[in-house]
Design an enzyme around this catalytic site. Structure first.
Site, PDB file in Angstrom:
ATOM      1  N   GLU A 500       0.835  -1.228   0.000  1.00 54.60           N
ATOM      2  CA  GLU A 500       0.000   0.000   0.000  1.00 54.60           C
ATOM      3  C   GLU A 500       0.859   1.263   0.000  1.00 54.60           C
ATOM      4  OE1 GLU A 500      -3.392   0.170   2.519  1.00 54.60           O
ATOM      5  OE2 GLU A 500      -4.209  -1.686   1.707  1.00 54.60           O
TER       6      GLU A 500
HETATM    7  C1  LIG Z   1       3.035  -9.495   0.574  1.00 53.82           C
HETATM    8  C2  LIG Z   1       2.629  -8.545  -0.472  1.00 53.82           C
HETATM    9  C3  LIG Z   1       1.311  -8.386  -0.779  1.00 53.82           C
HETATM   10  C4  LIG Z   1       0.922  -7.538  -1.813  1.00 53.82           C
HETATM   11  N1  LIG Z   1      -0.388  -7.486  -2.201  1.00 53.82           N
HETATM   12  C5  LIG Z   1      -0.705  -6.836  -3.351  1.00 53.82           C
HETATM   13  C6  LIG Z   1      -2.017  -6.940  -3.909  1.00 53.82           C
HETATM   14  O1  LIG Z   1      -2.897  -7.589  -3.356  1.00 53.82           O
HETATM   15  N2  LIG Z   1      -2.272  -6.316  -5.087  1.00 53.82           N
HETATM   16  C7  LIG Z   1      -1.326  -5.574  -5.732  1.00 53.82           C
HETATM   17  O2  LIG Z   1      -1.608  -5.041  -6.789  1.00 53.82           O
HETATM   18  N3  LIG Z   1      -0.075  -5.442  -5.217  1.00 53.82           N
HETATM   19  C8  LIG Z   1       0.255  -6.062  -4.062  1.00 53.82           C
HETATM   20  N4  LIG Z   1       1.526  -5.955  -3.547  1.00 53.82           N
HETATM   21  C9  LIG Z   1       2.491  -5.115  -4.217  1.00 53.82           C
HETATM   22  C10 LIG Z   1       2.934  -3.927  -3.411  1.00 53.82           C
HETATM   23  O3  LIG Z   1       1.977  -2.925  -3.411  1.00 53.82           O
HETATM   24  C11 LIG Z   1       4.275  -3.513  -4.015  1.00 53.82           C
HETATM   25  O4  LIG Z   1       5.209  -4.456  -3.526  1.00 53.82           O
HETATM   26  C12 LIG Z   1       4.683  -2.138  -3.646  1.00 53.82           C
HETATM   27  O5  LIG Z   1       3.892  -1.239  -4.355  1.00 53.82           O
HETATM   28  C13 LIG Z   1       6.143  -1.862  -3.949  1.00 53.82           C
HETATM   29  O6  LIG Z   1       6.546  -2.295  -5.226  1.00 53.82           O
HETATM   30  P1  LIG Z   1       7.858  -3.195  -5.380  1.00 53.82           P
HETATM   31  O7  LIG Z   1       7.795  -4.273  -4.365  1.00 53.82           O
HETATM   32  O8  LIG Z   1       7.950  -3.582  -6.785  1.00 53.82           O
HETATM   33  O9  LIG Z   1       9.058  -2.243  -4.971  1.00 53.82           O
HETATM   34  P2  LIG Z   1       9.750  -1.155  -5.895  1.00 53.82           P
HETATM   35  O10 LIG Z   1       8.725  -0.326  -6.555  1.00 53.82           O
HETATM   36  O11 LIG Z   1      10.775  -1.825  -6.719  1.00 53.82           O
HETATM   37  O12 LIG Z   1      10.457  -0.251  -4.794  1.00 53.82           O
HETATM   38  C14 LIG Z   1      11.695  -0.587  -4.188  1.00 53.82           C
HETATM   39  C15 LIG Z   1      12.058   0.505  -3.198  1.00 53.82           C
HETATM   40  O13 LIG Z   1      12.184   1.758  -3.853  1.00 53.82           O
HETATM   41  C16 LIG Z   1      11.436   2.743  -3.180  1.00 53.82           C
HETATM   42  N5  LIG Z   1      10.958   3.726  -4.136  1.00 53.82           N
HETATM   43  C17 LIG Z   1      10.322   3.499  -5.298  1.00 53.82           C
HETATM   44  N6  LIG Z   1      10.055   4.672  -5.894  1.00 53.82           N
HETATM   45  C18 LIG Z   1      10.515   5.654  -5.072  1.00 53.82           C
HETATM   46  C19 LIG Z   1      10.553   7.075  -5.127  1.00 53.82           C
HETATM   47  N7  LIG Z   1      10.043   7.752  -6.139  1.00 53.82           N
HETATM   48  N8  LIG Z   1      11.125   7.737  -4.106  1.00 53.82           N
HETATM   49  C20 LIG Z   1      11.656   7.071  -3.071  1.00 53.82           C
HETATM   50  N9  LIG Z   1      11.642   5.740  -2.976  1.00 53.82           N
HETATM   51  C21 LIG Z   1      11.091   5.041  -3.952  1.00 53.82           C
HETATM   52  C22 LIG Z   1      10.311   1.980  -2.521  1.00 53.82           C
HETATM   53  O14 LIG Z   1       9.847   2.692  -1.396  1.00 53.82           O
HETATM   54  C23 LIG Z   1      11.012   0.693  -2.120  1.00 53.82           C
HETATM   55  O15 LIG Z   1      11.648   0.891  -0.890  1.00 53.82           O
HETATM   56  C24 LIG Z   1       1.902  -6.784  -2.494  1.00 53.82           C
HETATM   57  C25 LIG Z   1       3.241  -6.920  -2.160  1.00 53.82           C
HETATM   58  C26 LIG Z   1       3.613  -7.790  -1.172  1.00 53.82           C
HETATM   59  C27 LIG Z   1       5.065  -7.929  -0.874  1.00 53.82           C
END
Ligand SMILES: Cc1cc2nc3c(=O)[nH]c(=O)nc-3n(C[C@H](O)[C@H](O)[C@H](O)COP(=O)(O)OP(=O)(O)OC[C@H]3O[C@@H](n4cnc5c(N)ncnc54)[C@H](O)[C@@H]3O)c2cc1C
Length: 827
Positions: A500
């Site tokens: 989220e």
């Molecule tokens: C257990 C679990 C359940 C989930 N459930 C759902 C679901 O039901 N439906 C769904 O659609 N998604 C779901 N997600 C996805 C979740 O919302 C994403 O994991 C999240 O949005 C982050 O994306 P990412 O993991 O690809 O990290 P990335 O986007 O690769 O980010 C990596 C890091 O970079 C940081 N970052 C990225 N952009 C910026 C910026 N502009 N400035 C500063 N920092 C930044 C982030 O904060 C993070 O620390 C789930 C994820 C998990 C792990």
């Protein structure tokens, strides 16, 4: 002369402090000029020239058409050049939701009376009965070790129970067969479940957060609502929502998943539809979902919908039985065992009516998601974090009383006490924030900035709490097994941090970034005037917002300075608040003025580049957040009837938040990119040096004392959690051991004294007590009490050990037996 200078400075400060209108400034300026002219004894010609100059400036400032022509329109032209263009998705994200108390904090003059007049959120009797009934019941039915280690899933009877009792449809109104609960009740349920099992809490949380039900309620067609909502309410459909893809996580608006509008055959007829291709991951409940909420970009190259080619992000509801939908594989999110996995599809044909809201909502998916995000984000993760903190406060306090080292309960050793006191105080602040935020949602707000604050800070504080709890438990927290009630909480924390809106992004980009535009009284108006309006309309709107903005910045700079100089003694505090809290309100008012001034100066100095200065933005967001947490804590103290026993929790929480805000301000001006402004900012905000100090040790000591003693304060702090009562289970044994340890303290003392005086020879455990009974030092009843305490204590300090194959063979046999029995029963 000195008197004159002082009077002039005082008049300037007063006019700025009270944000006097331009006309009043002009009159004051005229009086000052007249006085100076008289004192200086200028000749008639000089006076005439000065008079004409004054009239010209006064006219320029007060006659709006003139002011616009000469000043505002020129500034507007520059503003238009430097204001970065906003994409449609950015604009929709910024516009989404509402602002509430965050706008007050941004104003530099929060209206505390208004906050305290907001009614205390309360559960209805029906909601309370649900929390005390089915919610308690499902907690008792769930064994977290079985879920996370043996089954990697909730047991079938728990799935059945949560469906039947409506847990999956708490936000669905009663007329659709849902429970129709308030946000507070939704939060109370999730909180209780998370004190028992994270997998249970997540399973219930997700269908009630941003997903098919929430989207249908706001945007669904009547037909969609009538079909799906009753089925979702009763758990006949298990929903999930798939936005994230391998290429697009945080930058969710850039999803590569796409659909193409086309004609195709559906159930024997030719219909208008879409061929959709997607590759999603991390989808909670995905592996067991029957209804897939899907976000993808929709294109209409043949203009079958009559609009443009790239329609934009679109949300559809896809039954997972649809040919081509791939679903069922699982991820393993840190052993939590809630259902989570990928989903894929290639050119899957679906009718156009599957778009949520029907074809009129094609391309409106991002706006829909952004508008619905705040409600769920205000509840789900903040609430489950509070549940975690409550369980940690209660159980860690109990353990720290039961577990002794160096002949002392570890909770009474200062080092442990420090960590324990932090857990207790954080728990108080977190619960206060949970309740105030849920109350805002129930009052009709969709608080976008506040939900980001609550999500970020509650999950981060839960991380602090669990780190402290792990340290206090030592090896007991590390060795996993049915007797470990801390380790799974430690494992799960990064999940809440990541989902989220991952926390780094939320802090660096969202809280202040969105707050600066949405909560600021003038910035959004200026931006709209620059980007959306034209001609006279733009000029008028910009002029009004811009001149008010200057007054606002000046006012807050002066207020910050005056409060800094006077120790905030003149800062506002609510008339009806507890006298012992008055200084905190005043200090928070001081902080608000300082923050508002810093925010304006940052926007002025960096303009659009501030968006990329994430470190500055993050720190400003921290100050805003701390003010919100302080507000919630002070309100909670009032709402709970000013409980004197809770005072240390309030003192620690508020002092800590003020201290953290001060550090964030310090780091902001130390790193301010425009060097000449650094000194000015420091001087305006803290003219007499930094005013806030860290929380006091004596408050920390008393906070720890609250969770080391049974009593009303401990029960209030941990209210709403599931407390284990079964002494065969570790949390039930812990609660009983805690009470038994305290009940046996007099007996322990007798035994220690008898050993010290040589009446008893030191031998281990039970032998000493038995010998004491034989020598008449303990009565039969005392011996029984002491023995019971020892049995419970040993259960509590025990850690699990496993066969070399970790009993996998045994577990598999047990599961197979149960499956066979279930199949027989079904047959
Ligand atoms: C257990 C679990 C359940 C989930 N459930 C759902 C679901 O039901 N439906 C769904 O659609 N998604 C779901 N997600 C996805 C979740 O919302 C994403 O994991 C999240 O949005 C982050 O994306 P990412 O993991 O690809 O990290 P990335 O986007 O690769 O980010 C990596 C890091 O970079 C940081 N970052 C990225 N952009 C910026 C910026 N502009 N400035 C500063 N920092 C930044 C982030 O904060 C993070 O620390 C789930 C994820 C998990 C792990």
């Amino acid at each position: 002369m000195i008197g004159f200078i002082l009077a002039t400075v005082a008049a300037f400060l007063a006019l700025a402090y009270f944000q006097a209108p331009v006309l009043v400034w002009t009159v004051a300026g005229g009086l000052l000029a007249a006085y100076l002219s008289a004192v200086a004894g200028f000749g008639a010609t000089t006076n005439i020239v000065l008079g004409i100059l004054f009239i010209a400036v006064a006219a320029l400032l007060n006659l709006r058409p003139l002011r616009r022509l000469v000043i505002s329109d020129a500034v507007l032209a520059i503003y238009r050049r430097i204001l970065p263009d906003m994409s449609q998705t950015e604009k929709e994200a910024i516009d989404a939701g509402t602002v509430w108390w965050d706008a007050d904090l941004f104003s530099g003059r929060p209206d505390w009376d208004r906050l305290l007049a907001t009614p205390e959120p309360r559960l209805t009797p029906e909601e309370q009965a649900f929390v005390d009934g089915p919610c308690e019941q499902v907690c008792s039915m769930t064994d977290d070790w079985e879920v996370t280690h043996e089954r990697y899933d909730l047991p079938p009877q728990v799935w059945q129970y949560i469906k039947e009792k409506g847990f999956l449809g708490m936000i669905i109104p009663k007329n659709y067969g849902g429970l129709g609960f308030s946000a507070l009740a939704h939060s109370a349920v999730v909180m209780k479940l998370s004190t028992r099992s994270n997998a249970l809490a997540v399973t219930v949380m997700v269908p009630n957060s941003l997903g098919p039900a929430e989207l249908l309620l706001h945007y669904g067609t009547e037909e969609q609502k009538n079909h799906y909502l009753p089925r979702l309410a009763k758990g006949l459909e298990i929903p999930c929502f798939a936005l994230t893809s391998p290429e697009a996580g945080s930058d969710a608006a850039s999803i590569p998943d796409y659909g193409v509008v086309c004609r195709g055959r559906w159930q024997g007829k030719e219909v208008l539809g879409m061929r959709v291709t997607w590759d999603k991951r991390y989808i909670t409940l995905g592996p067991v979902a029957s209804l897939l909420g899907l976000a993808f970009r929709l294109y209409d190259p043949e203009r079958l919908l009559g609009g443009k080619d790239d329609l934009g992000i679109t949300c559809a509801l896809v039954p997972t039985g649809t040919p081509g939908v791939e679903i069922g594989r699982r991820h393993l999110p840190l052993n939590m065992a809630f259902q989570n996995g990928p989903t894929r599809g290639k050119d899957v044909f679906m009718p156009i009516d599957w778009i949520i809201g029907g074809r009129d909502y094609a391309g409106k998916g991002w706006m829909m998601l952004m508008n619905c995000l705040a409600a769920g984000r205000s509840i789900s993760l903040p609430t489950s974090s509070v549940g975690g903190a409550k369980a940690l406060a209660r159980y860690t306090g109990a353990y720290a009383r039961v577990r002794s080292q160096f002949k002392t309960p570890i909770g009474k050793l200062e080092g442990v006490e420090e960590a324990l006191g932090r857990i207790a105080a954080n728990c108080y602040l977190m619960d206060a924030t949970r309740i105030m935020t849920a109350g805002a949602v129930d009052a009709g707000e969709k608080p976008s900035v506040i939900s980001a604050i609550a999500k970020y800070h509650m999950t981060e504080r839960a991380r602090d709490c669990v780190n402290d709890a792990m340290d206090i438990h030592g090896g007991k927290g590390i060795c996993l097994g049915p007797n470990n009630y801390v380790g799974r909480g430690y494992q799960v924390i990064p999940v809440g941090i990541t989902v989220e809106g991952a926390n780094i992004l939320t802090r660096s980009l969202i809280i202040f970034g969105q707050g600066a535009i949405r909560c600021h009284p003038y910035v959004l108006r200026e931006m709209r005037a620059a980007k959306e309006l034209q001609g006279v309309e733009a000029s008028r709107e910009f002029d009004d917002a811009f001149t008010s903005h200057i007054g606002h910045t000046l006012a807050n700079g002066v207020r910050a300075f005056v409060h800094g100089f006077s120790g905030a003694l003149l800062a506002p505090a609510p008339a009806g608040a507890a006298p012992e809290m008055k200084r905190y309100y005043q200090r928070a008012s001081q902080l608000s003025a300082a923050f508002a001034f810093l925010a304006d100066m940052s926007m002025l100095a960096m303009g659009g580049a501030l968006k990329k200065k994430e470190k500055i933005s993050a720190r400003l967001g921290d100050v805003l957040s701390m003010m919100y947490l302080i507000s919630a804590t002070l309100k909670h103290y009032e709402d709970q009837g000013r409980q004197r026993e809770d005072l240390p929790l309030v003192h620690w929480s508020v002092r800590d938040a003020l201290w953290q805000a001060q550090q964030a301000i310090d780091a902001t001006y130390t790193n301010f990119p425009v060097q000449p402004l650094r000194g000015l900012l420091r001087w305006v905000v803290y003219p007499l040096g930094t005013p806030f100090r860290p929380p006091k040790d004596r408050h920390n000591h008393r906070c720890a004392g609250i969770v080391l003693e049974p009593g009303a304060a401990r029960d209030r702090l941990t209210a709403g959690m599931h407390v284990g009562r079964d002494e065969n289970e570790v949390t039930g044994a812990l609660e009983a051991a805690f009470l038994a340890t305290i009940a046996c303290e007099a007996i322990e003392k007798k035994l220690r004294e008898a050993v010290k005086s040589g009446v008893l020879v030191t031998r281990s455990g039970i032998e000493v007590a038995t010998a004491a009974k034989e020598k008449g030092i303990l009565s039969e009843e005392e011996l029984a009490l002491w023995r019971r305490k020892e049995v419970l204590r040993k259960h509590v300090i025990k850690v699990d050990d496993f066969p070399q194959d970790f009993a996998r063979a045994e577990i598999m046999q047990k599961l197979e037996r149960e499956s066979a029995a279930a199949a027989r029963a079904a047959a």
